[in-house]
Design a protein around this motif. Structure first.
Motif, short mmCIF file in Angstrom:
data_model
loop_
_atom_site.label_atom_id
_atom_site.label_comp_id
_atom_site.label_asym_id
_atom_site.label_seq_id
_atom_site.Cartn_x
_atom_site.Cartn_y
_atom_site.Cartn_z
N GLU A 5 0.89 -1.16 -0.04
CA GLU A 5 -0.06 -0.08 0.01
C GLU A 5 0.78 1.32 -0.04
O GLU A 5 0.72 2.19 -0.85
CB GLU A 5 -1.05 -0.03 1.39
CG GLU A 5 -1.69 1.28 1.60
CD GLU A 5 -2.46 1.24 2.87
OE1 GLU A 5 -2.96 2.25 3.28
OE2 GLU A 5 -2.50 0.02 3.53
N CYS A 35 -7.02 8.80 -8.87
CA CYS A 35 -6.74 9.43 -7.53
C CYS A 35 -6.63 10.73 -7.62
O CYS A 35 -7.28 11.59 -6.79
CB CYS A 35 -5.94 8.85 -6.43
SG CYS A 35 -6.45 6.97 -6.01
N ASP A 84 -18.53 13.89 -2.43
CA ASP A 84 -18.02 12.45 -2.43
C ASP A 84 -18.50 11.70 -3.66
O ASP A 84 -19.62 11.93 -4.10
CB ASP A 84 -18.37 11.97 -0.97
CG ASP A 84 -17.66 12.42 0.15
OD1 ASP A 84 -16.69 13.01 -0.05
OD2 ASP A 84 -18.49 12.50 1.08
N LYS A 142 -17.83 7.32 -4.88
CA LYS A 142 -17.24 6.00 -4.17
C LYS A 142 -17.13 5.05 -5.48
O LYS A 142 -17.86 5.08 -6.61
CB LYS A 142 -18.19 5.37 -3.27
CG LYS A 142 -18.27 6.06 -2.01
CD LYS A 142 -18.92 5.03 -0.96
CE LYS A 142 -18.83 5.94 0.38
NZ LYS A 142 -19.64 4.96 1.59
N THR A 155 -8.47 -0.54 -2.55
CA THR A 155 -9.28 0.40 -1.53
C THR A 155 -8.36 0.89 -0.60
O THR A 155 -8.81 2.03 -0.09
CB THR A 155 -10.34 -0.70 -0.88
OG1 THR A 155 -11.05 -1.42 -1.81
CG2 THR A 155 -11.20 -0.11 0.32
N ARG A 156 -7.33 0.36 0.02
CA ARG A 156 -6.55 1.00 0.87
C ARG A 156 -5.78 2.28 0.21
O ARG A 156 -5.93 3.37 1.05
CB ARG A 156 -5.60 0.09 1.30
CG ARG A 156 -6.06 -1.07 2.23
CD ARG A 156 -4.72 -1.88 2.60
NE ARG A 156 -5.44 -3.06 3.25
CZ ARG A 156 -5.02 -3.87 4.19
NH1 ARG A 156 -3.55 -3.32 4.86
NH2 ARG A 156 -5.51 -4.72 5.08
N SER A 181 -8.17 5.14 -0.19
CA SER A 181 -8.51 5.86 0.94
C SER A 181 -7.82 7.04 1.37
O SER A 181 -8.52 7.89 2.08
CB SER A 181 -8.77 4.70 2.02
OG SER A 181 -7.27 4.24 2.42
N HIS A 182 -6.60 7.17 0.83
CA HIS A 182 -5.72 8.24 1.18
C HIS A 182 -6.08 9.46 0.65
O HIS A 182 -5.93 10.58 1.08
CB HIS A 182 -4.37 7.78 1.06
CG HIS A 182 -3.56 6.64 1.68
ND1 HIS A 182 -3.10 6.95 3.09
CD2 HIS A 182 -3.56 5.47 1.40
CE1 HIS A 182 -2.58 5.76 3.67
NE2 HIS A 182 -3.11 4.89 2.72
N GLY A 212 -9.23 10.05 0.50
CA GLY A 212 -10.58 10.36 0.52
C GLY A 212 -11.71 9.91 -0.08
O GLY A 212 -12.91 10.24 -0.20
N GLY A 235 -13.97 6.46 -0.95
CA GLY A 235 -14.61 5.47 -0.54
C GLY A 235 -14.92 4.28 -1.55
O GLY A 235 -14.61 4.68 -2.75
N ALA A 236 -15.15 3.17 -1.05
CA ALA A 236 -15.36 2.18 -1.98
C ALA A 236 -16.86 1.42 -1.57
O ALA A 236 -17.31 1.20 -0.51
CB ALA A 236 -14.11 1.04 -1.62
#
Length: 214
Positions: A16, A57, A71, A73, A86-87, A90-91, A93, A95-96
């Motif tokens: 990650e 991202c 937001d 996802k 997913t990890r 998440s950095h 912001g 979502g999944a």
């Protein structure tokens, strides 16, 4: 996802942060541009090919966090590769919604409908998670039609990049390259037959690539 053994948790952690560091190091060296199209103030569906995943991202930071402050996802598979993605996202912001056409399809659809009802955009790689390359899964159409959503395509093109020998021909811009990010204008597939809608989506994604090439 079930609890992982300690060795796998360590491996996931290292992977990650290694990937996250590589992406940021490359991105910071690149010269970036973004087109002027914007997302609407209401929920929508955003699509991009799986092979443009690496830098998306940073597109999210621009169109969601900087301009819109809303937001979105991403639908991400329940496979182990999906856990890493997913990890990483998440950095930023992001979502999944976990599940895919090949595994957990009903869960993914249900999750997507719930997020849309809560005002959240749904972001999909229609040929993910395992292809075939440049195919369009039924779910991308079903979600847009059931919720009568506008669809936007998203892409980036780099003047220099690596193309990996993976099923999706993943593209990663090289350091110090020029990268153009592009959001399309909206379109709908609400009243179309399934195969017609899928062809429309495919054509719009290819058009975004062609219009954005160097």
């Amino acid at each position: 996802m079930e609890e992982l053994p300690i060795k796998k948790r360590i491996l996931f952690f290292v992977t990650e942060y290694l990937l996250l560091g590589v992406l940021w190091l490359i991105f910071l060296t690149c010269k970036k541009s973004y087109n002027d199209n914007k997302l609407p103030p209401y929920p929508c569906e955003v699509l991009f090919w799986h092979n443009r995943l690496a830098f998306m991202c940073f597109a999210y930071k621009k169109w969601w966090k900087s301009e819109r402050k809303r937001d979105g996802k991403v639908i991400i598979s329940d496979h182990k590769d999906g856990e890493i993605i997913t990890r990483i996202v998440s950095h930023f912001g992001i979502g999944a919604v976990r599940g895919s056409s090949s595994k957990g399809a009903f869960k993914a659809l249900k999750g997507a409908f719930n997020e849309i009802n809560n005002g959240i955009d749904i972001i999909i790689t229609p040929d993910g998670p395992r292809g075939p390359l440049h195919s369009v899964a039924d779910g991308a159409v079903v979600i847009a039609q059931k919720k009568d959503l506008e669809i936007y395509t998203l892409t980036y093109e780099a003047d220099r990049f690596w193309e990996f020998n993976s099923w999706d021909k993943m593209r990663l811009p090289k350091p110090f390259s020029r990268v153009n990010f592009a959001m399309s204008k909206p379109f709908k597939v609400t009243d179309m037959e399934l195969e017609v809608a899928k062809e429309k989506i495919k054509n719009e994604l290819f058009k975004a690539e062609n219009d954005n090439k160097f």
